[in-house]
Design an enzyme around this catalytic site. Structure first.
Site, PDB file in Angstrom:
ATOM      1  N   ASP A 175       0.836  -1.207   0.000  1.00 54.59           N
ATOM      2  CA  ASP A 175       0.000   0.000   0.000  1.00 54.59           C
ATOM      3  C   ASP A 175       0.866   1.250   0.000  1.00 54.59           C
ATOM      4  O   ASP A 175       0.932   2.002   0.986  1.00 54.59           O
ATOM      5  CB  ASP A 175      -0.936  -0.011   1.213  1.00 54.59           C
ATOM      6  CG  ASP A 175      -1.927  -1.160   1.150  1.00 54.59           C
ATOM      7  OD1 ASP A 175      -2.209  -1.624   0.044  1.00 54.59           O
ATOM      8  OD2 ASP A 175      -2.407  -1.590   2.219  1.00 54.59           O
ATOM      9  N   LYS A 195      -0.286  -7.990  -2.730  1.00 53.09           N
ATOM     10  CA  LYS A 195      -1.603  -7.360  -2.876  1.00 53.09           C
ATOM     11  C   LYS A 195      -1.410  -5.891  -3.208  1.00 53.09           C
ATOM     12  O   LYS A 195      -0.690  -5.185  -2.519  1.00 53.09           O
ATOM     13  CB  LYS A 195      -2.410  -7.523  -1.588  1.00 53.09           C
ATOM     14  CG  LYS A 195      -3.836  -6.973  -1.674  1.00 53.09           C
ATOM     15  CD  LYS A 195      -4.658  -7.415  -0.467  1.00 53.09           C
ATOM     16  CE  LYS A 195      -4.321  -6.650   0.781  1.00 53.09           C
ATOM     17  NZ  LYS A 195      -4.785  -5.236   0.753  1.00 53.09           N
ATOM     18  N   LYS A 229     -11.872  -5.056  -4.995  1.00 52.49           N
ATOM     19  CA  LYS A 229     -13.183  -5.239  -4.347  1.00 52.49           C
ATOM     20  C   LYS A 229     -14.327  -4.828  -5.278  1.00 52.49           C
ATOM     21  O   LYS A 229     -15.155  -3.972  -4.965  1.00 52.49           O
ATOM     22  CB  LYS A 229     -13.266  -4.465  -3.031  1.00 52.49           C
ATOM     23  CG  LYS A 229     -12.281  -4.952  -1.959  1.00 52.49           C
ATOM     24  CD  LYS A 229     -12.496  -4.229  -0.643  1.00 52.49           C
ATOM     25  CE  LYS A 229     -11.570  -4.758   0.437  1.00 52.49           C
ATOM     26  NZ  LYS A 229     -10.158  -4.383   0.202  1.00 52.49           N
ATOM     27  N   SER A 266     -11.945  -6.959   8.388  1.00 54.05           N
ATOM     28  CA  SER A 266     -11.217  -6.887   9.662  1.00 54.05           C
ATOM     29  C   SER A 266     -11.428  -5.561  10.388  1.00 54.05           C
ATOM     30  O   SER A 266     -10.842  -5.355  11.454  1.00 54.05           O
ATOM     31  CB  SER A 266      -9.707  -7.088   9.411  1.00 54.05           C
ATOM     32  OG  SER A 266      -9.223  -6.148   8.468  1.00 54.05           O
ATOM     33  N   GLN A 285      -9.135  -0.525  12.256  1.00 51.84           N
ATOM     34  CA  GLN A 285      -8.538  -1.744  11.712  1.00 51.84           C
ATOM     35  C   GLN A 285      -7.983  -2.579  12.866  1.00 51.84           C
ATOM     36  O   GLN A 285      -7.153  -2.099  13.645  1.00 51.84           O
ATOM     37  CB  GLN A 285      -7.423  -1.412  10.730  1.00 51.84           C
ATOM     38  CG  GLN A 285      -6.567  -2.602  10.314  1.00 51.84           C
ATOM     39  CD  GLN A 285      -7.313  -3.567   9.427  1.00 51.84           C
ATOM     40  OE1 GLN A 285      -8.017  -3.170   8.519  1.00 51.84           O
ATOM     41  NE2 GLN A 285      -7.195  -4.851   9.705  1.00 51.84           N
ATOM     42  N   GLY A 287       0.761  -5.650   5.926  1.00 54.85           N
ATOM     43  CA  GLY A 287       1.029  -4.400   5.222  1.00 54.85           C
ATOM     44  C   GLY A 287       2.014  -3.540   5.963  1.00 54.85           C
ATOM     45  O   GLY A 287       3.222  -3.671   5.808  1.00 54.85           O
ATOM     46  N   ARG A 288       1.484  -2.665   6.828  1.00 53.89           N
ATOM     47  CA  ARG A 288       2.331  -1.703   7.514  1.00 53.89           C
ATOM     48  C   ARG A 288       3.406  -2.350   8.392  1.00 53.89           C
ATOM     49  O   ARG A 288       4.462  -1.760   8.632  1.00 53.89           O
ATOM     50  CB  ARG A 288       1.462  -0.762   8.345  1.00 53.89           C
ATOM     51  CG  ARG A 288       0.821   0.342   7.514  1.00 53.89           C
ATOM     52  CD  ARG A 288      -0.230   1.121   8.284  1.00 53.89           C
ATOM     53  NE  ARG A 288      -1.527   0.444   8.296  1.00 53.89           N
ATOM     54  CZ  ARG A 288      -2.620   0.961   8.838  1.00 53.89           C
ATOM     55  NH1 ARG A 288      -2.558   2.140   9.458  1.00 53.89           N
ATOM     56  NH2 ARG A 288      -3.770   0.318   8.789  1.00 53.89           N
TER      57      ARG A 288
END
Length: 442
Positions: free
Chosen positions: A219, A241, A274, A332, A391, A411-412
């Protein structure tokens, strides 16, 4: 003993017709199974009659695989994840039933119930139950003895002798762990054999070969930063992703380099788009526009809210190259409106499209019975946490061991790290250790 058998005995039905009618009312009429299968070979006539009466397709298991023709053990039209009801005439130890179940489960079929005309009460019921199924019998031997005794067909002495024999002569205990293996206990290699979607098969084999079930959520808004990140961590992930529409300097050369890195490090690309519109619009969003997602993304994420029409908008291949779909079954984020009923309906929807659907984005995979489907779980960090936007993050142990994740999305936890590569290694090893522990049943 089931129902009022006297009415059937007094009827003009033949023996097989009478038994099949009894068994139909007893256990088949209200069954939601996809298939019937008679245990070879004495139960095949009854199973055939039940199949005709119920209009439920019948599968046939061969005891010996022929060296010519299809060479298949299971004959019939079926898909992995579909359910099958077992039909048997008499159960003593249950070994014949378990042999049939083993071959059916090897094809990815789900077996929950076995119906039998007569349970001899010598251990078969317990063996079937202990191997993850339920036995339902039209009669037990005790009931049959009582009927014959009441009708004067046998003496009390004979009845007592038979009862004594049944109580003292028991079949050996049979415990076959392969029969109770569910999705989360099966290896990625074994599940790859059951996958009907080539992308699903490829992903499972990548995971097994690279020994990683880590998906990186890239991301970032800069193409240079994304490509640099993947150059460093690509060898440690099975999937990347993307959110292509957040990239500020998007260009076609970026996609060329992205695909090059995917080939170099052997990972797949999931565009987390999505999709959630009507079929025609989704088809245009997938195939057209400036991003042309279908041309470079191995898989995409899709909402099931619009119904099956949205899946019909996708095809399993583009220009001969396989593609896959992850259905969004759960989220989530705190306070999301997805209900348990919605989640189950989403998973049920996928059964008709197992040649397209790769799996599900969800937090808990308890409803995923088909071992060919992959559970993709986002929101993973080394410690439990929550961000300012609701989140919720869970640890590798929680998502893999407790919630059944096959692939965990980070991710992060990697992207924002001072050393993304070393952090990716930490996540990869932690997640893989949990997977090994899960399938080892330790």
């Amino acid at each position: 003993m089931y129902g009022n058998q006297k009415a059937y005995v007094a009827s003009s039905l033949s023996g097989d017709d009478m038994i099949s009618s009894l068994m139909y009312d007893f256990a088949v009429k209200d069954s939601k199974c996809d298939h019937l299968c008679g245990v070879p070979y004495t139960a095949l006539p009854i199973a055939t009659l039940l199949s005709v009466k119920s209009k439920i397709p019948m599968l046939m298991r061969r005891k010996e695989t022929k060296s010519y023709g299809t060479k298949k053990t299971i004959e019939g039209h079926y898909k992995a994840g579909q359910s099958c009801l077992i039909i048997e005439d008499v159960v003593t130890s249950g070994s014949s039933v378990l042999e049939t179940v083993k071959d059916l489960k090897a094809e990815g079929l789900v077996i929950e119930d076995v119906i039998v005309i007569l349970d001899r009460e010598q251990g078969g019921s317990q063996n079937i139950d202990s191997n993850g199924m339920k036995l339902k019998s039209l009669y037990t031997m005790t009931q049959l003895i009582n009927i014959l005794l009441r009708k004067g067909e046998i003496t009390k002495e004979m009845a007592d002798d038979v009862r004594h024999y049944l109580s003292t002569t028991k079949a050996p205990v049979i415990k076959d762990h392969s029969l109770t293996m569910d999705r989360i206990k099966m290896s990625y290699e074994k599940r790859a054999e059951l996958a009907q979607n080539p992308i699903t098969k490829q992903l499972l084999n990548i995971m097994a070969t690279k020994r990683t079930n880590l998906c990186l959520s890239a991301d970032l808004t800069s193409t240079t930063k994304i490509l640099s990140l993947l150059e460093n961590v690509g060898e440690h992930v099975c999937m990347v992703k993307t959110h292509i529409d957040i990239i500020e300097d998007f260009n076609d050369d970026f996609l060329v380099q992205l695909k090059h890195l995917a080939d170099k490090f052997n990972f797949l690309i999931l565009e987390d788009r999505k999709f959630a519109d009507i079929g025609n619009t989704v088809s245009l969003q997938y195939l057209k526009g400036m991003y042309k997602v279908a041309e470079w993304a191995d898989m995409v994420t899709v909402h099931s809210l619009p119904g099956e029409g949205i899946l019909k908008a996708f095809t399993g291949s583009i220009n001969g190259v396989s593609r896959g779909v992850f259905l969004l079954a759960e989220m989530s984020s705190q306070g999301n409106l997805i209900s348990a009923e919605y989640t189950k309906a989403t998973i049920d929807m996928a059964d008709k499209y197992s040649d397209l659907v790769t799996g599900f984005v969800c937090q808990n995979g308890e409803h995923i019975k088909n071992p060919a489907f992959i559970q993709l779980t986002p929101g993973v960090q080394l410690i439990n946490a929550e961000d300012d936007f609701g989140q919720v993050y869970n640890t590798p142990e929680t998502v893999v061991l407790e919630k059944g994740a096959d692939v965990a999305v980070v991710g992060r936890g990697i992207v924002a790290a001072k050393n993304p590569e070393s952090q990716a290694v930490i996540y990869k090893e932690a997640l893989w250790e949990c997977y090994v522990k899960r399938i080892s049943n330790t």
